[in-house]
Design an enzyme around this catalytic site. Structure first.
Site, mmCIF file in Angstrom:
data_model
loop_
_atom_site.group_PDB
_atom_site.id
_atom_site.type_symbol
_atom_site.label_atom_id
_atom_site.label_comp_id
_atom_site.label_asym_id
_atom_site.label_seq_id
_atom_site.Cartn_x
_atom_site.Cartn_y
_atom_site.Cartn_z
ATOM 1 N N SER A 66 0.866 -1.189 0.000
ATOM 2 C CA SER A 66 0.000 0.000 0.000
ATOM 3 C C SER A 66 0.892 1.225 0.000
ATOM 4 C CB SER A 66 -0.898 0.005 1.240
ATOM 5 O OG SER A 66 -1.843 -1.032 1.156
ATOM 6 N N LYS A 99 -7.289 2.028 -2.362
ATOM 7 C CA LYS A 99 -6.830 1.634 -1.025
ATOM 8 C C LYS A 99 -6.810 2.843 -0.095
ATOM 9 C CE LYS A 99 -5.297 -1.078 2.204
ATOM 10 N NZ LYS A 99 -4.028 -1.777 2.376
ATOM 11 N N LYS A 111 -0.592 7.168 9.066
ATOM 12 C CA LYS A 111 0.014 7.217 7.730
ATOM 13 C C LYS A 111 -1.071 7.168 6.648
ATOM 14 C CE LYS A 111 0.996 3.681 5.452
ATOM 15 N NZ LYS A 111 1.349 2.343 4.967
#
Lengths: 291, 291
Positions: B95, B170, B239
């Protein structure tokens, strides 16, 4: 056990149908009496007032629109309080303020009338299919007395605590539903701005950690700008977020995301969209939309 | 078709096990070579470098920690680019940032190497059970070439658009997961402040409109202040929210709730909880807890 029902609306009608189908003897009352007709044809008695209904039943169910409507039907002219007898159990399926619920219950308790707040989740479909989720506030004995009747239309009945705890839980439920719908709008708009066909999001992410019933319902409608028919009104969710902020304020709880969600939802409602479907909140993010 | 895999970590190991179980010939590489041993025992070849691995396979899968790790394994010393041949298809399960993905893919395309970004959702459990959800960005032909291999561990593989669209999706997924987890914390704290046993929320509301996998996982842990073992680290979700804000900024999208969620998550991480489990964010609301 003689059962009464007040409030033959979108929810009340299928609930009463299920009570009759389960074999419960039922008497009903509604402010507009013609709404009672389909139930009368199925065998329900029709009372002339909430007071008359309260006088003749052991268990009295309410499903009306808001706090003011509950107060009117309980303490208004010919209201429940005027006909209530010691031992009556009132069960309120309406979604109203927890504080008002506790006040109502305390006033009735002085006359020996018990109160159970029992707001529901699952909508008209859940009422018709008997799959509602009910979150109840009241004594253990009162919840257990109500259970066989309420399970006529519920898949689950959970006692959350004393009177008011059911309404607190409903406020919590709606906080997540309303704020998450705004998150879904941000996400659909972000995907579009980043060049992804947002119509693919719901099927692609189904069953994953971002998924929820509102995601499956709202994300495709937002992506297609398909706001008809109206399923959830913006003003309903705005009211729910307002209830959450009031409860947070009363209890000294911090709800920063819910506060911002309320401001965003209010801005959208004030732009002329109060009666529109919730999916229309995608408009909050459409200024910079491509094309 | 010869298959290579780089990154034998928590996710990579079960993915490789499933590839071997499905009968795919497999060669692997990992920065710490001892991580490859269990796979070697199952019949996998172990390569001496990413370059050597890239030279000998048709399809090269990556699953590493972040953008910097992907860049290092592709363009670092003895990296994929050093051994790649025209026709190689690189599939990145990591990711990472969509913009970095497009840059990497464009650099490799100049040498005839194709790129598919294919981040996954479903965690280690999903990898072990073969129930991952994969959101892919790349050409239709590349997605279809990869499909029979990827379905060794996925329940669903959706092409979201060209290269980068998988990573965009994502980011969208994680925006909802991270911000919703903060909504869940507000809700658990509100219920507690209002006198409801918050341990009852998840079972009471299961299957309803407020429900989600994070709600079922996090609400009980928050209510019990049970922060061990660590399943999701606060810094990971921080994040993710940062990636969402970056993407929003790059594309001119407004994400007001995600912005506030990022600030709240950062405040919690900065209070010494960066490596703690996500459920610990209930601490943001515990000042006034009744206990």
């Amino acid at each position: 056990m003689r059962i009464g029902f007040i409030g033959i609306g979108l929810m009340g009608l299928p609930l009463c149908r299920r009570l009759l189908a389960a074999g419960h003897p039922l008497a009903v009352w509604n402010r507009s009496p013609e709404k009672c007709r389909p139930l009368a044809e199925l065998g329900a008695a029709v009372a002339t007032s909430p007071a008359a209904l309260a006088a003749g039943v052991d268990l009295l169910l309410l499903c009306v629109s808001d706090t003011a409507a509950v107060e009117a039907v309980v303490f208004g002219t010919d209201g429940i309080a005027a006909g209530a007898h010691a031992g009556l159990l009132v069960i309120d399926h309406s979604s109203i303020a927890p504080a008002a619920t506790r006040t109502l219950a305390a006033r009735l308790a002085a006359t020996g009338v018990r109160w159970l707040d029992a707001p529901v989740s699952g909508g008209v479909i859940g009422a018709e299919n008997g799959t509602l989720v009910i979150m109840a506030g009241g004594s253990v004995a009162d919840v257990e007395q109500a259970r066989p009747v309420l399970m006529s239309y519920a898949q689950r009945l959970t006692r959350m605590g004393e009177v008011g705890a059911g309404q607190v839980t409903k406020v919590c439920n709606q906080l997540i539903v309303a704020a998450n719908s705004l998150l879904i709008a941000e996400t659909v708009a972000l995907a579009e701005h980043a060049g992804v066909d947002a119509r693919l999001l719901a099927p692609a992410l189904a069953g994953g950690f971002a998924d929820s019933l509102p995601f499956q319902i709202l994300a495709p409608r937002m992506a297609e700008r398909r706001f008809e028919p109206v399923q959830w009104k913006v003003q309903t969710l705005l009211k729910d977020l307002g209830n959450a902020l009031t409860l947070a304020s009363e209890t000294g709880s911090s709800v920063p995301l819910a506060s911002q969600a309320e401001a965003l939802m209010r801005r959208h409602a004030d732009s002329g969209q109060a009666a529109a479907d919730l999916s229309s909140i995608i408009a909050l993010h459409s200024q910079g939309a491509p094309d």
